[in-house]
Design a protein around this motif. Structure first.
Motif, mmCIF file in Angstrom:
data_model
loop_
_atom_site.group_PDB
_atom_site.id
_atom_site.type_symbol
_atom_site.label_atom_id
_atom_site.label_comp_id
_atom_site.label_asym_id
_atom_site.label_seq_id
_atom_site.Cartn_x
_atom_site.Cartn_y
_atom_site.Cartn_z
ATOM 1 N N ASP A 114 18.601 46.459 28.719
ATOM 2 C CA ASP A 114 18.817 47.900 28.496
ATOM 3 C C ASP A 114 18.202 48.708 29.625
ATOM 4 O O ASP A 114 18.728 49.743 30.019
ATOM 5 N N SER A 173 24.380 56.435 24.942
ATOM 6 C CA SER A 173 23.738 55.561 23.953
ATOM 7 C C SER A 173 22.220 55.667 23.923
ATOM 8 O O SER A 173 21.598 55.276 22.936
ATOM 9 N N ASN A 231 28.699 45.460 25.042
ATOM 10 C CA ASN A 231 27.755 44.506 24.472
ATOM 11 C C ASN A 231 28.323 43.103 24.338
ATOM 12 O O ASN A 231 27.567 42.132 24.248
ATOM 13 N N SER A 236 21.806 43.824 24.850
ATOM 14 C CA SER A 236 21.217 45.144 24.624
ATOM 15 C C SER A 236 20.115 45.022 23.583
ATOM 16 O O SER A 236 20.385 44.762 22.407
ATOM 17 N N TYR A 237 18.886 45.231 24.002
ATOM 18 C CA TYR A 237 17.744 45.147 23.102
ATOM 19 C C TYR A 237 17.866 46.169 21.975
ATOM 20 O O TYR A 237 17.621 45.856 20.807
ATOM 21 N N ARG A 238 18.266 47.375 22.321
ATOM 22 C CA ARG A 238 18.356 48.437 21.301
ATOM 23 C C ARG A 238 19.523 48.184 20.354
ATOM 24 O O ARG A 238 19.367 48.233 19.132
ATOM 25 N N HIS A 239 20.685 47.918 20.883
ATOM 26 C CA HIS A 239 21.890 47.759 20.066
ATOM 27 C C HIS A 239 21.787 46.545 19.146
ATOM 28 O O HIS A 239 22.320 46.549 18.033
ATOM 29 N N GLU A 240 21.073 45.506 19.603
ATOM 30 C CA GLU A 240 20.948 44.272 18.823
ATOM 31 C C GLU A 240 19.594 44.168 18.115
ATOM 32 O O GLU A 240 19.189 43.082 17.695
ATOM 33 N N ASN A 241 18.937 45.314 17.997
ATOM 34 C CA ASN A 241 17.687 45.402 17.219
ATOM 35 C C ASN A 241 16.618 44.412 17.672
ATOM 36 O O ASN A 241 15.878 43.840 16.859
ATOM 37 N N GLY A 242 16.539 44.208 18.971
ATOM 38 C CA GLY A 242 15.488 43.374 19.531
ATOM 39 C C GLY A 242 15.758 41.886 19.521
ATOM 40 O O GLY A 242 15.052 41.131 20.194
ATOM 41 N N THR A 244 17.862 39.510 20.904
ATOM 42 C CA THR A 244 18.881 39.265 21.910
ATOM 43 C C THR A 244 18.252 38.598 23.120
ATOM 44 O O THR A 244 17.029 38.442 23.199
#
Length: 255
Positions: A114, A173, A231, A236-242, A244
């Motif tokens: 990210d 985003s 994605n 994406s750390y944010r999109h996948e809630n960490g 990933t």
């Protein structure tokens, strides 16, 4: 997402560095490794709960695809700061978010999921940099400080340099609160009154730092991709809630 563990590692080579023989620069995608969900599949970052064996194999595959021995790679455990390391030999370092060198056969690399990767090359002094710029590093002007350090250390002239601003979270985003937004220039943020939040453009903010130090606009390439919007191809750390993996952005000059 469909597993692709049998395929070759996928990466993107910045166009801006194309004219320079011997320069190896690339940004990985999430495809072509051996890791399973949620790190599927080309997870190149050790700071995850993926198995060390998978991460090692993925790195071997990625650098082999670039024609680079893993033994020539220089990385650091990144801390979202602004410390810059002058790299004299390959290896694993601690606490640096920017790496610089003028040595051949050292492949600088930073991990991303990210945050903004920035690669810089000076074809006159044969010096280069790999930078990890999250929002804290961007606010701390790590990109500007790196260019100035290259100037002081190697005699680089910013006008001679070329740069690639890589794939990161996009301006549509990256939602932040007021306490983060207030640290950014108004040109690099936009308020969404409906959500009561700001959205920050990390690519634009880091591009401005390059311009402010004297790089020429036509020598700066921006990735058209987003870790969130695209994605399927990027972590994406944010999109996948960490939960990933991590990509790598890398640059080095073969001797």
């Amino acid at each position: 997402m469909k597993q692709d563990i049998s395929s070759k590692p996928s990466f993107r080579s910045p166009i801006v560095f194309g004219p320079f023989p011997g320069l190896v620069a690339a940004e990985s995608t999430r495809h072509g490794g051996v890791s399973v969900a949620p790190y599927h599949s080309l997870n190149l970052g050790g700071a995850t709960k993926d198995t060390p064996e998978n991460v090692t194999e993925n790195n071997n595959r990625f650098f082999s695809a670039l024609g680079i021995p893993v033994s020539s790679v220089a990385k650091s455990h990144q801390v979202h700061g602004t410390a810059i390391l002058r790299v004299e030999h390959p290896g694993r370092f601690e606490g640096y978010d920017a790496l610089i060198t003028d040595r051949k056969n050292i492949q600088l690399a930073v991990t991303i999921a990210d945050c903004t990767p920035v690669l810089i090359y000076d074809p006159v002094r044969k010096a280069m940099a790999a930078i990890h710029a999250g929002w804290r590093g961007t606010v701390g002007e790590i990109v500007k400080k790196t260019v100035l350090t290259m100037q002081q250390t190697y005699g680089c002239e910013p006008a001679d340099c070329y740069a690639y601003i890589g794939t990161c979270i996009d301006a549509c985003s990256f939602e932040v609160g007021d306490e983060v937004a207030e640290q950014f220039d108004p040109l690099h943020k936009k308020r969404n009154d409906e959500k009561g939040k700001f959205f920050v453009d990390l690519k634009a903010a880091n591009r401005q730092q390059l311009l402010d130090t004297g790089l020429k606009e036509e020598r700066i390439e921006l990735s058209p991709f987003s870790t969130v919007i695209h994605n399927d191809d990027y972590f994406s750390y944010r999109h996948e809630n960490g939960l990933t993996g991590r990509m790598l952005a890398t640059i080095g000059l073969i001797g």
